[in-house]
Design a protein around this motif. Structure first.
Motif, PDB file in Angstrom:
ATOM      1  N   SER A   1       0.822  -1.214   0.000  1.00 39.13           N
ATOM      2  CA  SER A   1       0.000   0.000   0.000  1.00 39.13           C
ATOM      3  C   SER A   1       0.852   1.259   0.000  1.00 39.13           C
ATOM      4  O   SER A   1       0.522   2.248  -0.671  1.00 39.13           O
ATOM      5  CB  SER A   1      -0.921   0.009   1.229  1.00 39.13           C
ATOM      6  OG  SER A   1      -1.797  -1.088   1.221  1.00 39.13           O
TER       7      SER A   1
ATOM      8  N   THR B   1       2.076   1.990  -3.389  1.00 39.61           N
ATOM      9  CA  THR B   1       0.996   2.471  -4.248  1.00 39.61           C
ATOM     10  C   THR B   1       0.768   3.964  -4.062  1.00 39.61           C
ATOM     11  O   THR B   1       0.623   4.716  -5.034  1.00 39.61           O
ATOM     12  CB  THR B   1      -0.301   1.701  -3.947  1.00 39.61           C
ATOM     13  OG1 THR B   1      -0.087   0.310  -4.217  1.00 39.61           O
ATOM     14  CG2 THR B   1      -1.448   2.198  -4.806  1.00 39.61           C
ATOM     15  N   THR B   2       0.757   4.421  -2.811  1.00 35.93           N
ATOM     16  CA  THR B   2       0.500   5.834  -2.541  1.00 35.93           C
ATOM     17  C   THR B   2       1.723   6.709  -2.765  1.00 35.93           C
ATOM     18  O   THR B   2       1.598   7.889  -3.088  1.00 35.93           O
ATOM     19  CB  THR B   2       0.010   6.021  -1.093  1.00 35.93           C
ATOM     20  OG1 THR B   2       0.997   5.495  -0.179  1.00 35.93           O
ATOM     21  CG2 THR B   2      -1.297   5.288  -0.862  1.00 35.93           C
ATOM     22  N   THR B   3       2.924   6.138  -2.624  1.00 36.91           N
ATOM     23  CA  THR B   3       4.150   6.944  -2.683  1.00 36.91           C
ATOM     24  C   THR B   3       4.711   7.068  -4.086  1.00 36.91           C
ATOM     25  O   THR B   3       5.128   8.150  -4.514  1.00 36.91           O
ATOM     26  CB  THR B   3       5.227   6.350  -1.742  1.00 36.91           C
ATOM     27  OG1 THR B   3       4.696   6.247  -0.420  1.00 36.91           O
ATOM     28  CG2 THR B   3       6.464   7.233  -1.710  1.00 36.91           C
TER      29      THR B   3
END
Length: 349
Positions: free
Chosen positions: A304, A307-309
Motif C-alpha cells: 500500500s 501504491t501511494t508513494t
C-alpha cells in the motif's frame, strides 16, 4: 536538461532489465560487472545495441568491479567521477542471489550481499555524498507466514537463510548511512519477481524452460523439491521501474514492492503444464536434493505504501499471463527461434 548518470552493479536479471529502462530515459548508464571471460566489455555493450540505436541520446559504459573488495569499489566510482565529474544514482543490484547456494557459501553471501553495501556507501560518503543509492533488499528477510498476514514496512525481520541474513545486513547498513551521514540511500524490499532474463537456477524459469524442453522432445522429466510454498510474484521490469521511482523521491524511504497475493508452487506447475498441454503425473518428479534446509513457506506483502508513494500498480500483469509470457519465450528458444523480449510497458500500461 543535463543528462543523468547512473551506476548499476551486476549483469543478472534485474541489472539487465534496469539498464534497458534507464537507457530508454536517455541516461548515461555505467554498468559495473565482475571480470568474467564470458562478459567481455564489447559483448555487454552489444547486448544493449537496440536500446542505444532506439534512444541515440543514451549512453552506455561498462566497467569491471569486485563488489566484495573495497579498493575495487572505490576505483570504480573514481573512474566514473573522473570521466563525468558527477554520479546521480547508484543501483546496487549485484548479489549472490540464489537462496539455496547460501547454505554452501555463507561467507560469500555475507560479503557480496552485505559487506559490499558498506564499501559502496562509505565510498559515496567520501567521494560523492549527493549521489542517491538504491539497495536491492528482499522479502527473504522475513520468516514467512503460513496464515493470511501480510508483511509491511513495519514488520520484524526474521531471516531463515544466510541469504536473508546477508540482505538484512545490507538493509541495516543502508539505514545506518542514511541516519548517520544524511545520505540519500534506501532499500527496495522486493517480493519474488521474474522475467525472461531469470536463469533456470530459479524455480519459475526452471519450470518454464524444462516444460518447453519436454514439449519439444528434448527431455522427459521436471524434478523439483516440493510444492508446499507460496510466493508473491511480479514481473521484474515493473520492479525496476519502482526502483527508479524510489530514487526520484524528495526524501529516501524504504518501501516494500509486491502484488499483495501469493501463488502456491502447484499453481506454477499447473499453469505451465497446461500451457504446453503436458501431464503433471507423467512428467513431474520430486527429488530431495532440491529441498531447502529451512523453508520459508509463505511470503506475502502489503504494498500500500508503494501504491501511494510511487504509484505502484499491484497485479499489473495477471499471474496467468505472466507465466504464459515466459512459456512462449522459452518455447521459441527451444524451437531455435530468436524471441523478442516482451515490451510489458506497452502491453500493460
Amino acid at each position: 536538461m543535463q543528462q543523468k548518470m547512473a551506476l548499476i552493479t551486476g549483469f543478472g536479471m534485474d541489472s539487465k532489465t534496469l539498464t534497458h529502462f534507464l537507457l530508454s530515459k536517455n541516461y548515461h548508464v555505467f554498468l559495473a560487472t565482475r571480470r568474467n571471460t564470458i562478459l567481455e566489455l564489447e559483448n555487454v555493450k552489444n547486448f544493449f545495441i537496440k536500446d542505444l540505436n532506439q534512444f541515440p541520446e543514451s549512453k552506455l559504459s561498462v566497467l569491471y568491479v569486485d563488489i566484495g573488495d573495497g579498493g575495487s569499489v572505490r576505483a570504480c566510482l573514481e573512474n566514473v567521477l573522473k570521466e563525468k565529474s558527477q554520479l546521480d544514482e547508484v543501483y546496487h543490484l549485484a548479489a549472490s542471489s540464489l537462496v539455496s547456494y547460501s547454505y554452501d557459501a555463507p561467507l560469500l553471501n555475507i560479503q557480496t550481499n552485505g559487506i559490499s553495501v558498506l564499501h559502496f556507501l562509505d565510498t559515496i560518503r567520501q567521494l560523492t555524498p549527493k549521489t542517491k543509492f538504491y539497495f536491492a533488499a528482499s522479502t527473504e528477510m522475513f520468516s514467512g507466514n503460513i496464515n493470511d498476514e501480510k508483511y509491511t514496512e513495519q514488520s520484524k525481520f526474521y531471516p531463515k537463510t544466510v541469504y536473508g541474513c546477508s540482505k538484512v545486513l545490507g538493509f541495516d547498513l543502508t539505514r545506518y548511512f542514511r541516519e548517520t551521514y544524511g545520505l540519500f540511500c534506501l532499500s527496495g524490499i522486493l517480493a519474488n519477481h521474474s522475467n525472461i532474463y531469470r536463469t533456470p537456477s530459479f524455480f519459475v524459469r526452471k519450470v518454464t524452460q524444462t516444460a518447453a524442453k519436454i514439449a519439444t522432445g528434448k527431455t522427459n522429466k521436471l524434478a523439483v523439491g516440493h510444492l508446499n510454498w507460496a510466493r508473491d510474484e511480479f514481473w521484474s521490469d515493473f520492479g525496476m521501474e519502482a526502483a527508479w521511482k524510489l530514487l526520484q523521491l524528495e526524501k529516501p524511504q524504504d518501501i516494500i514492492i509486491g502484488n499483495g497475493n501469493t501463488r502456491w508452487g502447484q499453481e506454477y506447475i499447473d499453469l505451465v503444464f497446461n500451457y504446453f498441454n503436458l501431464s503433471v503425473e507423467k512428467h513431474l518428479t520430486f527429488d530431495p536434493q532440491f529441498l531447502r534446509k529451512n523453508e520459508v513457506v509463505k511470503l506475502e506483502v502489503d504494498s500500500s505504501l508503494a501504491t501511494t508513494t510511487i504509484g505502484w500498480k499491484p497485479n499489473r500483469i495477471p499471474f496467468k499471463e505472466h507465466i504464459e509470457l515466459m512459456c512462449a519465450y522459452d518455447l521459441k528458444l527451444e524451437m531455435g527461434e530468436c524471441p523478442i523480449r516482451p515490451n510489458v510497458f506497452s502491453m500493460y500500461p
